[in-house]
Design a protein around this motif. Sequence first.
Motif, mmCIF file in Angstrom:
data_model
loop_
_atom_site.group_PDB
_atom_site.id
_atom_site.type_symbol
_atom_site.label_atom_id
_atom_site.label_comp_id
_atom_site.label_asym_id
_atom_site.label_seq_id
_atom_site.Cartn_x
_atom_site.Cartn_y
_atom_site.Cartn_z
ATOM 1 N N SER A 29 48.885 31.838 39.143
ATOM 2 C CA SER A 29 48.518 31.216 38.261
ATOM 3 C C SER A 29 48.182 31.772 36.656
ATOM 4 O O SER A 29 48.007 31.017 36.221
ATOM 5 C CB SER A 29 47.642 29.324 39.091
ATOM 6 O OG SER A 29 46.377 30.589 38.958
ATOM 7 N N SER A 30 48.294 32.860 37.050
ATOM 8 C CA SER A 30 47.994 33.320 35.341
ATOM 9 C C SER A 30 49.003 34.566 34.978
ATOM 10 O O SER A 30 49.181 35.406 33.832
ATOM 11 C CB SER A 30 46.942 34.921 35.951
ATOM 12 O OG SER A 30 45.915 34.514 36.810
ATOM 13 N N TRP A 52 52.281 30.023 32.171
ATOM 14 C CA TRP A 52 51.520 30.583 33.234
ATOM 15 C C TRP A 52 50.346 28.943 33.839
ATOM 16 O O TRP A 52 50.647 28.513 35.006
ATOM 17 C CB TRP A 52 50.154 31.118 33.067
ATOM 18 C CG TRP A 52 49.610 31.384 31.960
ATOM 19 C CD1 TRP A 52 49.620 31.274 30.271
ATOM 20 C CD2 TRP A 52 47.763 30.241 31.557
ATOM 21 N NE1 TRP A 52 48.875 30.580 29.997
ATOM 22 C CE2 TRP A 52 47.619 29.521 30.572
ATOM 23 C CE3 TRP A 52 47.726 29.135 32.879
ATOM 24 C CZ2 TRP A 52 46.988 29.457 30.749
ATOM 25 C CZ3 TRP A 52 46.109 28.383 32.408
ATOM 26 C CH2 TRP A 52 45.700 28.888 31.562
ATOM 27 N N SER A 53 50.628 27.719 32.966
ATOM 28 C CA SER A 53 49.519 26.481 33.075
ATOM 29 C C SER A 53 51.063 25.380 33.277
ATOM 30 O O SER A 53 50.179 24.288 33.903
ATOM 31 C CB SER A 53 49.260 25.555 31.836
ATOM 32 O OG SER A 53 49.697 25.896 30.659
ATOM 33 N N ASN A 73 51.462 25.544 41.097
ATOM 34 C CA ASN A 73 50.586 26.777 41.011
ATOM 35 C C ASN A 73 50.229 26.698 42.745
ATOM 36 O O ASN A 73 49.310 27.582 42.696
ATOM 37 C CB ASN A 73 49.697 26.705 40.318
ATOM 38 C CG ASN A 73 50.521 27.774 38.577
ATOM 39 O OD1 ASN A 73 51.394 28.082 38.818
ATOM 40 N ND2 ASN A 73 49.700 27.288 37.394
ATOM 41 N N ASN A 76 52.090 28.081 44.704
ATOM 42 C CA ASN A 76 52.806 29.573 44.407
ATOM 43 C C ASN A 76 54.569 29.402 44.223
ATOM 44 O O ASN A 76 54.892 30.455 43.988
ATOM 45 C CB ASN A 76 52.416 30.739 45.339
ATOM 46 C CG ASN A 76 50.967 31.152 45.140
ATOM 47 O OD1 ASN A 76 50.168 31.170 44.011
ATOM 48 N ND2 ASN A 76 50.333 31.746 45.754
#
Length: 124
Positions: A29-30, A52-53, A73, A76
């Motif tokens: 998520s980063s 990422w978001s 997210n 994954n």
Amino acid sequence: VQLVESGGGLVQPGGSLRLSCAASGFTFSSYGMSWFRQAPGKEREFVAAIKWSGTYTDYADSVKGRFTISRDNAKNTVYLQMDSLKPEDAAVYYCARRAVMFLLGRAITDYNHWGQGTQVTVSS
């Protein structure tokens, strides 16, 4: 870091495929994630990217309006929904992780982790 693509295959022109890329070994998520593709005899090229978001996406002009990148997210996983496929979309498709957290980009050099690729063939 591991990226594993799936979902490729043979499809007729005008058909659809959904590619998936399962990520592990890092905080998914980063990181911005992207899809690239490489056809025989051609250089690897940018297809689509997602922040990422998940709140921002970017597409190559050649696929805009036909492909959709998304991510989950919690799972994954990043996806590439490909509709209205054309013979020129045939290639090995790779997912890639941005080298630096929270950034996005189109340059191959911006990405330092790649999956093994999944073959997409568009033919009647």
